[in-house]
Design a protein around this motif. Structure first.
Motif, PDB file in Angstrom:
ATOM      1  N   PRO A 293      12.403   0.699   3.845  1.00  0.00           N
ATOM      2  CA  PRO A 293      12.372  -0.605   4.520  1.00  0.00           C
ATOM      3  C   PRO A 293      12.160  -0.506   6.021  1.00  0.00           C
ATOM      4  CG  PRO A 293      14.145  -0.538   2.911  1.00  0.00           C
ATOM      5  CD  PRO A 293      13.608   0.857   2.997  1.00  0.00           C
ATOM      6  N   ASN A 294      12.334   0.688   6.586  1.00  0.00           N
ATOM      7  CA  ASN A 294      12.216   0.841   8.031  1.00  0.00           C
ATOM      8  C   ASN A 294      11.066   1.742   8.475  1.00  0.00           C
ATOM      9  OD1 ASN A 294      14.486  -0.789   8.669  1.00  0.00           O
ATOM     10  ND2 ASN A 294      15.824   0.900   8.060  1.00  0.00           N
ATOM     11  N   VAL A 295      10.265   2.241   7.543  1.00  0.00           N
ATOM     12  CA  VAL A 295       9.171   3.142   7.895  1.00  0.00           C
ATOM     13  C   VAL A 295       7.933   2.777   7.092  1.00  0.00           C
ATOM     14  CG1 VAL A 295       8.370   5.533   7.997  1.00  0.00           C
ATOM     15  CG2 VAL A 295      10.771   5.020   8.430  1.00  0.00           C
ATOM     16  N   ASP A 296       6.814   2.611   7.792  1.00  0.00           N
ATOM     17  CA  ASP A 296       5.546   2.265   7.161  1.00  0.00           C
ATOM     18  C   ASP A 296       4.473   3.188   7.712  1.00  0.00           C
ATOM     19  OD1 ASP A 296       3.665   0.488   5.699  1.00  0.00           O
ATOM     20  OD2 ASP A 296       2.950   0.045   7.716  1.00  0.00           O
ATOM     21  N   ALA A 297       3.623   3.726   6.840  1.00  0.00           N
ATOM     22  CA  ALA A 297       2.552   4.631   7.256  1.00  0.00           C
ATOM     23  C   ALA A 297       1.227   4.135   6.715  1.00  0.00           C
ATOM     24  CB  ALA A 297       2.824   6.055   6.750  1.00  0.00           C
ATOM     25  N   ARG A 298       0.169   4.339   7.492  1.00  0.00           N
ATOM     26  CA  ARG A 298      -1.166   3.936   7.068  1.00  0.00           C
ATOM     27  C   ARG A 298      -2.184   4.928   7.598  1.00  0.00           C
ATOM     28  NH1 ARG A 298      -3.756   0.234   4.701  1.00  0.00           N
ATOM     29  NH2 ARG A 298      -1.803  -0.886   4.359  1.00  0.00           N
ATOM     30  N   ALA A 299      -3.186   5.213   6.789  1.00  0.00           N
ATOM     31  CA  ALA A 299      -4.312   6.037   7.218  1.00  0.00           C
ATOM     32  C   ALA A 299      -5.596   5.303   6.878  1.00  0.00           C
ATOM     33  CB  ALA A 299      -4.296   7.408   6.523  1.00  0.00           C
TER      34      ALA A 299
ATOM     35  N   ASN B 235     -15.410   2.681   3.904  1.00  0.00           N
ATOM     36  CA  ASN B 235     -14.104   2.427   4.523  1.00  0.00           C
ATOM     37  C   ASN B 235     -13.022   2.677   3.485  1.00  0.00           C
ATOM     38  OD1 ASN B 235     -16.110   0.865   6.102  1.00  0.00           O
ATOM     39  ND2 ASN B 235     -14.320   0.238   7.279  1.00  0.00           N
ATOM     40  N   LEU B 236     -12.070   3.552   3.794  1.00  0.00           N
ATOM     41  CA  LEU B 236     -10.950   3.847   2.910  1.00  0.00           C
ATOM     42  C   LEU B 236      -9.648   3.658   3.682  1.00  0.00           C
ATOM     43  CD1 LEU B 236     -12.244   7.166   1.288  1.00  0.00           C
ATOM     44  CD2 LEU B 236     -12.461   4.852   0.376  1.00  0.00           C
ATOM     45  N   HIS B 237      -8.746   2.859   3.136  1.00  0.00           N
ATOM     46  CA  HIS B 237      -7.446   2.630   3.774  1.00  0.00           C
ATOM     47  C   HIS B 237      -6.344   2.860   2.750  1.00  0.00           C
ATOM     48  CE1 HIS B 237      -9.163  -0.287   7.036  1.00  0.00           C
ATOM     49  NE2 HIS B 237      -9.932   0.756   6.824  1.00  0.00           N
ATOM     50  N   ALA B 238      -5.287   3.502   3.181  1.00  0.00           N
ATOM     51  CA  ALA B 238      -4.145   3.725   2.295  1.00  0.00           C
ATOM     52  C   ALA B 238      -2.865   3.488   3.073  1.00  0.00           C
ATOM     53  CB  ALA B 238      -4.168   5.151   1.735  1.00  0.00           C
ATOM     54  N   GLY B 239      -1.920   2.796   2.445  1.00  0.00           N
ATOM     55  CA  GLY B 239      -0.638   2.519   3.081  1.00  0.00           C
ATOM     56  C   GLY B 239       0.521   2.919   2.202  1.00  0.00           C
ATOM     57  N   TRP B 240       1.623   3.268   2.847  1.00  0.00           N
ATOM     58  CA  TRP B 240       2.825   3.691   2.111  1.00  0.00           C
ATOM     59  C   TRP B 240       4.040   3.134   2.825  1.00  0.00           C
ATOM     60  CZ3 TRP B 240       5.177   9.263   2.370  1.00  0.00           C
ATOM     61  CH2 TRP B 240       6.296   9.323   1.511  1.00  0.00           C
TER      62      TRP B 240
ATOM     63  N   SER C 236     -12.524  -2.888  -3.301  1.00  0.00           N
ATOM     64  CA  SER C 236     -11.361  -3.080  -4.164  1.00  0.00           C
ATOM     65  C   SER C 236     -10.105  -2.817  -3.355  1.00  0.00           C
ATOM     66  CB  SER C 236     -11.408  -2.123  -5.366  1.00  0.00           C
ATOM     67  OG  SER C 236     -10.239  -2.246  -6.160  1.00  0.00           O
ATOM     68  N   GLY C 237      -9.046  -3.589  -3.648  1.00  0.00           N
ATOM     69  CA  GLY C 237      -7.776  -3.373  -2.977  1.00  0.00           C
ATOM     70  C   GLY C 237      -6.625  -3.850  -3.835  1.00  0.00           C
ATOM     71  N   GLY C 238      -5.438  -3.348  -3.560  1.00  0.00           N
ATOM     72  CA  GLY C 238      -4.284  -3.771  -4.326  1.00  0.00           C
ATOM     73  C   GLY C 238      -3.017  -3.097  -3.848  1.00  0.00           C
ATOM     74  N   VAL C 239      -1.895  -3.503  -4.460  1.00  0.00           N
ATOM     75  CA  VAL C 239      -0.567  -2.985  -4.128  1.00  0.00           C
ATOM     76  C   VAL C 239       0.084  -2.464  -5.396  1.00  0.00           C
ATOM     77  CG1 VAL C 239       1.694  -3.535  -3.156  1.00  0.00           C
ATOM     78  CG2 VAL C 239      -0.354  -4.666  -2.255  1.00  0.00           C
ATOM     79  N   GLN C 240       0.586  -1.259  -5.341  1.00  0.00           N
ATOM     80  CA  GLN C 240       1.306  -0.652  -6.451  1.00  0.00           C
ATOM     81  C   GLN C 240       2.643  -0.137  -5.925  1.00  0.00           C
ATOM     82  OE1 GLN C 240       0.330  -0.621  -9.641  1.00  0.00           O
ATOM     83  NE2 GLN C 240      -1.608  -1.649  -9.167  1.00  0.00           N
ATOM     84  N   GLY C 241       3.688  -0.942  -6.105  1.00  0.00           N
ATOM     85  CA  GLY C 241       4.994  -0.546  -5.594  1.00  0.00           C
ATOM     86  C   GLY C 241       4.956  -0.389  -4.094  1.00  0.00           C
ATOM     87  N   PRO C 242       5.369   0.764  -3.562  1.00  0.00           N
ATOM     88  CA  PRO C 242       5.369   0.957  -2.110  1.00  0.00           C
ATOM     89  C   PRO C 242       3.999   1.324  -1.542  1.00  0.00           C
ATOM     90  CG  PRO C 242       6.218   2.910  -3.162  1.00  0.00           C
ATOM     91  CD  PRO C 242       5.981   1.909  -4.270  1.00  0.00           C
ATOM     92  N   PHE C 243       2.997   1.483  -2.411  1.00  0.00           N
ATOM     93  CA  PHE C 243       1.683   1.930  -1.969  1.00  0.00           C
ATOM     94  C   PHE C 243       0.685   0.763  -2.003  1.00  0.00           C
ATOM     95  CE2 PHE C 243       3.760   5.597  -3.917  1.00  0.00           C
ATOM     96  CZ  PHE C 243       3.676   6.531  -2.886  1.00  0.00           C
TER      97      PHE C 243
END
Length: 778
Positions: free
Chosen positions: A324-330, A315-320, A282-289
């Motif tokens: 507009p100038n900073v993106d993080a992912r684990a 496999n677990l991936h999360a992004g934030w 499962s995957g999706g986008v919720q606002g900035p996440f």
């Protein structure tokens, strides 16, 4: 029936039931399937723009234009939409809301992009359409042989192992050691021909981050290819963007994120020799996440005796998008692995009974069981329109019990990080792209060996702490001397440590410490051909590979073996592009290797029933070859003109390899063992507007090739026919497939064990086999 067998059958049934129920319960509207937007993206001269990302505003739908600049976005309602288009090197374009109409018979809509200087702009969100477009542009700007296996190509395979997905990449020899299992004989341009197990000589990466031990040793079993969004192959020095310095380059597996995953997906497939593979994601986008989560199980009885395999992988991936100038992912990987190892056969055993296992492997329960945890973090910050920095640390923990001639019991801990700075500011009046990076990796292993008593640990035979580490600095600059000609200069410095602290001294002190250090340069030219959408390139490079801990601390020789680092110089010329309906990718290379590291499997005592590996350097070897990939649409409207008609395309990948000893005390003039001279893979793809897809294919290894350095024992070549049929069912959002392999039921060894003193050199391929499955997305 055992409790374990009951559990496996119940889990398999649950996948099938859940997948079927979901498909029936949530059909998609027929009209929505029929509505589409289509057209072409061009530049101001009217030339098509390939690789542009076309996004339909207000939806999560986006596509990438083909080589002819055309796009088609389906799965829309019949109404008007706004559209945005992005491609590196052009100013982004936006077509206003309500300007473009989606319908079942949409008129073509042309969008024009204006060329611009390279401008990073806002941060590129990892996994987004812009990130994919940027990746394609980086590949195109690389003055060396590279390849990208796109999502559409990935989904047209079982995705069980790397041979499934790398088959049509020239220069890559990827063959399964145990059928549909992950373990692979993988070599690029003759890299790691010493690899009788697992992988050396290639940097294996996940999302651009190392997936390996700190000394470069890698296995395959923890990687779930069903989570892959694309796979990139960077041959030799083309992997410099990762600060890499291996003969084979790098293979980077980009995994899915919330931006390119479905809200719910079920994949279930099964077939010959007890093979079953199931996945729920499962995957999706919720606002900035954004998020992506996957659980997959693979199991098989195996074609051969004592070759059962089982994998559970999460496999677990999360992004934030912090700003507009900073993106993080684990991203986090977990794997629980259990496998039986049947061993290699002699030529006589292969002919008499290819399904047999080595008797000693069964009696002593040879296998490999482990759990792995891998956590990676990526942080990207846009410092300005032309400056970006990325910080990417990772940690990995693995606990393994590995009964072979001894029981190897290890706990390994690895950690590392990379800091990468990129600047696309102009140099004078010319475009320029500068990359500077620092890499650090360190790992240690509690390494213990015990006598193997029917698979259980007996008397202790080894107890040591192994450590490896590397510190590397690299710089690469790409300068656009003219609009059509660019140059690349790169330099890498690395210092690597290998050490062993022996705690088991009754057989002597095996303590040792070695350090390896080198500068490795790269230079390249890339020219855009004026009359076609193509390029020619040339490069010269050096790679430097220190030996692994297991190659220095051989089980056959006390203490550190005198193995030197492998040092290679490469020259390469190539071309790629498309014109007049043809797509091509061709390269010629010549590599001189000093001190190539080679494997010898020796018997520890006369007539021993097993062998153990030891390693040595060959003074001078040569690798040279030709690589050719070709693809073309062969026809359309062959059987029907309805809904745009049917389409027939063809592709082939041909590799010519010539790997030889040039200077060597024992084998000068002989061929290096383990790789054929000629390989060819070819496939036809027929697509019918009803959703039917047929893919007949062939693999041809045209002649025998040596499996020992003395060139006295060879492996026979093979000609194997296979095929795949797919049926797309839009109303159920599903794809069904049936795949037949080795249709003529040929007996052959797909992979080999080189220089085995006992003559056990052959790993049989699966005989005739059939697989079927369903993929469903919502």
């Amino acid at each position: 029936m055992s409790g374990k067998s009951k559990y496996l059958r119940a889990l398999r049934a649950a996948f099938v039931v859940v997948g079927t129920a979901l498909m029936v319960a949530t059909p998609r509207d027929l009209n929505a399937q029929g509505a589409a937007l289509r057209g072409v993206v061009q530049d101001t001269s009217g030339a098509p723009v390939a690789g542009a990302t076309v996004t339909v505003e207000g939806t999560r739908l986006s596509v990438v234009t083909g080589d002819d600049g055309r796009y088609r976005v389906s799965g829309l309602s019949e109404r008007r939409y706004g559209v945005s288009v992005e491609r590196i090197g052009y100013t982004a374009a936006r077509v206003a809301q309500d300007a473009v109409s989606a319908s079942t018979d949409a008129a073509a809509f042309t969008i024009t992009l204006v060329p611009s200087a390279v401008d990073l702009g806002a941060v590129t969100v990892i996994g987004s359409g812009r990130a994919t477009a940027e990746l394609r542009e980086q590949l195109r700007d690389n003055p060396g042989s590279v390849a990208m296996i796109e999502p559409r190509e990935l989904r047209a395979t079982r995705q069980a192992n790397l041979p499934d997905i790398l088959r049509y990449t020239p220069g890559v020899f990827a063959q399964p050691r145990f059928g549909a299992a992950d373990e692979t004989q993988l070599s690029v341009r003759g890299s790691g021909l010493r690899n009788n197990f697992h992988l050396r000589g290639i940097n294996l990466l996940i999302n651009g981050m190392p997936y390996r031990n700190a000394d470069g040793f890698t296995d395959f079993e923890s990687i779930e290819l069903l989570t892959a969004q694309s796979v990139q192959v960077y041959k030799a020095a083309s992997a410099f963007r990762f600060g890499g310095s291996t003969l084979g380059g790098a293979v980077d597996i980009e995994t899915r994120t919330g931006y390119n995953a479905d809200a719910l997906s079920v994949n279930a497939q099964g077939g010959a020799y007890g093979f079953f593979k199931g996945q729920v994601s499962s995957g999706g986008v919720q606002g900035p996440f954004d998020y992506y989560a996957s659980y997959a199980r693979t199991q098989m009885d195996g074609y051969r005796a004592w070759s059962a395999q089982q994998r559970d992988r999460v496999n677990l991936h999360a992004g934030w998008l912090v700003s507009p100038n900073v993106d993080a992912r684990a991203f986090y990987l977990f794997a629980d692995i259990s496998e039986e190892l049947p061993g290699s056969l002699t030529a006589e055993e292969l002919a008499a009974n290819p399904r047999a296992a080595v008797a000693g492997n069964v009696a002593n329960r040879h296998g490999r069981d482990y759990t792995l945890h891998h956590l990676g973090v990526q942080l990207r910050a846009q410092l300005s329109k032309t400056q970006r920095i990325e910080v990417a640390p990772y940690i990995q923990y693995r606990d393994i019990v590995h009964p072979i001639f001894r029981v190897i019991d290890q706990i390994s801990r690895d950690a590392g990080t990379e800091v990468r700075y990129e600047n696309t500011g102009a140099l004078g009046s010319r475009q320029n792209r500068l990359s500077v990076g620092v890499q650090y990796a360190f790992g240690n292993v509690d390494n213990r060996n015990f006598d193997n008593i029917a698979g259980e640990e007996g008397e202790r035979r080894k107890d040591q702490l192994d450590e490896a580490g590397t510190l590397a600095l690299y710089l690469e600059d790409r300068f656009y001397a003219t609009p059509r000609l660019s140059t690349v200069l790169g330099l890498r410095w690395a210092s690597s440590l290998r050490s062993v602290d022996d705690h088991f001294l009754s057989d002597g002190d095996q303590t040792g410490r070695r350090r390896f250090e080198a500068f490795t340069p790269r230079a390249g030219l890339l020219y855009e051909l004026p009359s076609v959408n193509g390029q020619i390139y040339a490069n010269a490079s050096r790679t430097f590979e220190p030996p692994l801990l297991l190659e220095l601390n051989s089980l056959a020789t006390p203490g550190f073996v005198d193995v030197r680092a492998q040092d290679a110089r490469q020259l390469e010329v190539g071309t790629r592009g498309n014109a007049h309906g043809w797509n091509w990718d061709a390269a010629v290379y010549h590599i001189t290797v000093r001190d190539e590291i080679l494997n010898e499997n020796v018997q520890p005592f006369p007539d021993a029933p097993f062998t153990v590996p030891t390693y040595r350097n060959a003074e001078r070897t040569r690798h040279r070859g030709i690589e050719l990939g070709v693809q073309r649409q062969l026809g359309s409207g062959l059987l029907t003109d309805a809904a745009g008609g049917d389409i027939l395309t063809g592709r082939l990948a041909y590799t010519r390899s010539d790997f030889r000893f040039m200077r060597d005390s024992a084998y000068a003039g002989n061929k290096l063992p383990g790789a054929p001279d000629h390989t060819l893979d070819a496939e036809l793809t027929y697509r019918h507007p009803t959703g039917l897809i047929l893919r007949p294919n062939v693999q041809w290894v045209t002649g025998d090739y040596w499996v020992n350095s003395a060139n006295t024992v060879n492996n026979n070549g093979w000609l194997v026919f296979s095929g795949r049929a797919e049926m797309l069912i839009p109303t159920l959002q599903a794809k069904l497939f049936v795949e037949a392999r080795n249709i003529t039921d040929r007996v052959y060894a797909a992979a080999v064990t080189v220089d085995d003193a006992a003559g056990r050199s052959f790993l049989p391929a699966d005989r005739r086999s059939i697989y079927a499955g369903v993929q469903w997305q919502h």
